[in-house]
Motif scaffolding. Structure first.
Motif, PDB file in Angstrom:
ATOM      1  N   ILE A 185      37.545 -25.566  -6.246  1.00 59.32           N
ATOM      2  CA  ILE A 185      36.324 -25.071  -5.590  1.00 59.32           C
ATOM      3  C   ILE A 185      35.386 -26.209  -5.202  1.00 59.32           C
ATOM      4  O   ILE A 185      34.775 -26.194  -4.120  1.00 59.32           O
ATOM      5  N   LYS A 186      35.298 -27.207  -6.047  1.00 60.76           N
ATOM      6  CA  LYS A 186      34.355 -28.303  -5.794  1.00 60.76           C
ATOM      7  C   LYS A 186      35.016 -29.542  -5.174  1.00 60.76           C
ATOM      8  O   LYS A 186      34.415 -30.614  -5.133  1.00 60.76           O
ATOM      9  N   PHE A 246      35.099 -26.107   0.685  1.00 57.37           N
ATOM     10  CA  PHE A 246      34.614 -24.755   0.970  1.00 57.37           C
ATOM     11  C   PHE A 246      33.155 -24.833   1.417  1.00 57.37           C
ATOM     12  O   PHE A 246      32.299 -25.356   0.699  1.00 57.37           O
ATOM     13  N   SER A 247      32.875 -24.274   2.588  1.00 55.21           N
ATOM     14  CA  SER A 247      31.519 -24.360   3.155  1.00 55.21           C
ATOM     15  C   SER A 247      30.432 -23.738   2.279  1.00 55.21           C
ATOM     16  O   SER A 247      29.298 -24.244   2.262  1.00 55.21           O
ATOM     17  N   PRO A 248      30.703 -22.647   1.506  1.00 53.74           N
ATOM     18  CA  PRO A 248      29.648 -22.105   0.648  1.00 53.74           C
ATOM     19  C   PRO A 248      29.168 -23.091  -0.422  1.00 53.74           C
ATOM     20  O   PRO A 248      28.017 -23.007  -0.873  1.00 53.74           O
ATOM     21  N   ALA A 281      30.868 -15.399  -1.505  1.00 56.40           N
ATOM     22  CA  ALA A 281      30.307 -16.150  -0.384  1.00 56.40           C
ATOM     23  C   ALA A 281      31.296 -16.255   0.778  1.00 56.40           C
ATOM     24  O   ALA A 281      30.914 -16.150   1.945  1.00 56.40           O
ATOM     25  N   GLU A 282      32.570 -16.451   0.466  1.00 60.34           N
ATOM     26  CA  GLU A 282      33.581 -16.615   1.514  1.00 60.34           C
ATOM     27  C   GLU A 282      34.006 -15.290   2.144  1.00 60.34           C
ATOM     28  O   GLU A 282      34.359 -15.245   3.329  1.00 60.34           O
ATOM     29  N   TYR A 333      45.622 -21.748   2.688  1.00 58.19           N
ATOM     30  CA  TYR A 333      44.526 -21.858   3.653  1.00 58.19           C
ATOM     31  C   TYR A 333      44.101 -20.470   4.122  1.00 58.19           C
ATOM     32  O   TYR A 333      44.906 -19.528   4.128  1.00 58.19           O
ATOM     33  N   PHE A 334      42.849 -20.351   4.489  1.00 56.86           N
ATOM     34  CA  PHE A 334      42.375 -19.162   5.185  1.00 56.86           C
ATOM     35  C   PHE A 334      41.244 -19.585   6.117  1.00 56.86           C
ATOM     36  O   PHE A 334      40.532 -20.562   5.850  1.00 56.86           O
TER      37      PHE A 334
END
Length: 224
Positions: A151-152, A161-163, A117-118, A196-197
């Motif tokens: 992740i959560k 994480f936006s996804p 997703a990312e 970070y990315f």
């Protein structure tokens, strides 16, 4: 007795002389080839009905028969095969690398779906880098200590994480994303501990742009 010229008209049988032992005293190097010396030719002649002179004449060698050349036996309608006395065959098998980080198959699937997703549309290197950031966060004391936890993670009123926030993480991962996760788990390249990315074309958070940039891969900037 048929002379050698008559013999040459008869169909020749072909045999492959291979893998002659280097320890055999009857083997010697001639340039880059090995030869079977006269002692061997005598033994061959006794076994297959050829004299040393026949072997030399038919196979066009003064001292022996070169390995991987054909040994002609005009009187025998069968292949003459010389077996190696002590063949040495070395086979190198590359063992798959064990991951430095071990996670469950369920967690690995979640991980791969996040990477997909990312980093969808990014090169595999970019996907591996995204997965590496997640693992670097697991190692950092400033983030949760599990892949699922990272992740959560909730930051303020939203997911980190936006996804996860928009549901894109629920879509299946591609094979490349799965491979990227496997590669990241070996921890060969920690991307200078980047945690970070972001995509500078669409990032709205000015704070993230103040972080030390480590590397740019595709559309993503990786920072620490």
């Amino acid at each position: 007795m048929k002379n050698s010229y008559t013999r040459k008209l008869v169909v020749a049988c072909v045999a492959t002389l291979a893998f002659i032992s280097l320890q055999n005293n009857t083997v010697e190097a001639v340039t880059e080839n090995q030869v079977v010396k006269e002692k061997n030719l005598l033994e061959l002649g006794q076994q297959y009905g050829l004299t040393i002179d026949d072997n030399k004449d038919l196979n066009r060698h003064d001292d022996g028969i070169y390995i991987e050349e054909m040994l002609q036996n005009p009187d025998k309608m069968q292949a003459v095969v010389i077996q190696p006395s002590n063949p040495k065959i070395e086979v190198t098998v590359k063992e798959p690398e064990d991951p430095a980080v071990s996670i469950s198959s369920q967690e690995k699937d979640l991980f791969a779906r996040l990477v997909e997703a990312e980093a969808k549309g990014e090169p595999k290197e970019g996907k591996v880098a995204v997965a590496t950031v997640v693992l670097n966060r697991v190692d950092s004391p400033h983030f949760p200590n599990t892949v699922t936890g990272v992740i959560k993670e909730v930051v303020g009123n939203t997911y980190a994480f936006s996804p996860v926030q928009n549901g894109e993480i629920n879509k299946p991962a591609s094979e490349e994303a799965k491979l990227a996760v496997e590669e990241a788990l070996t921890r060969k390249d920690r991307l200078n501990d980047s945690i970070y990315f972001y995509n500078p074309e669409i990032a709205t958070d000015n704070w993230i742009r103040t972080r030390e940039v480590v590397k740019t891969i595709g559309d993503h900037v990786f920072a620490k």
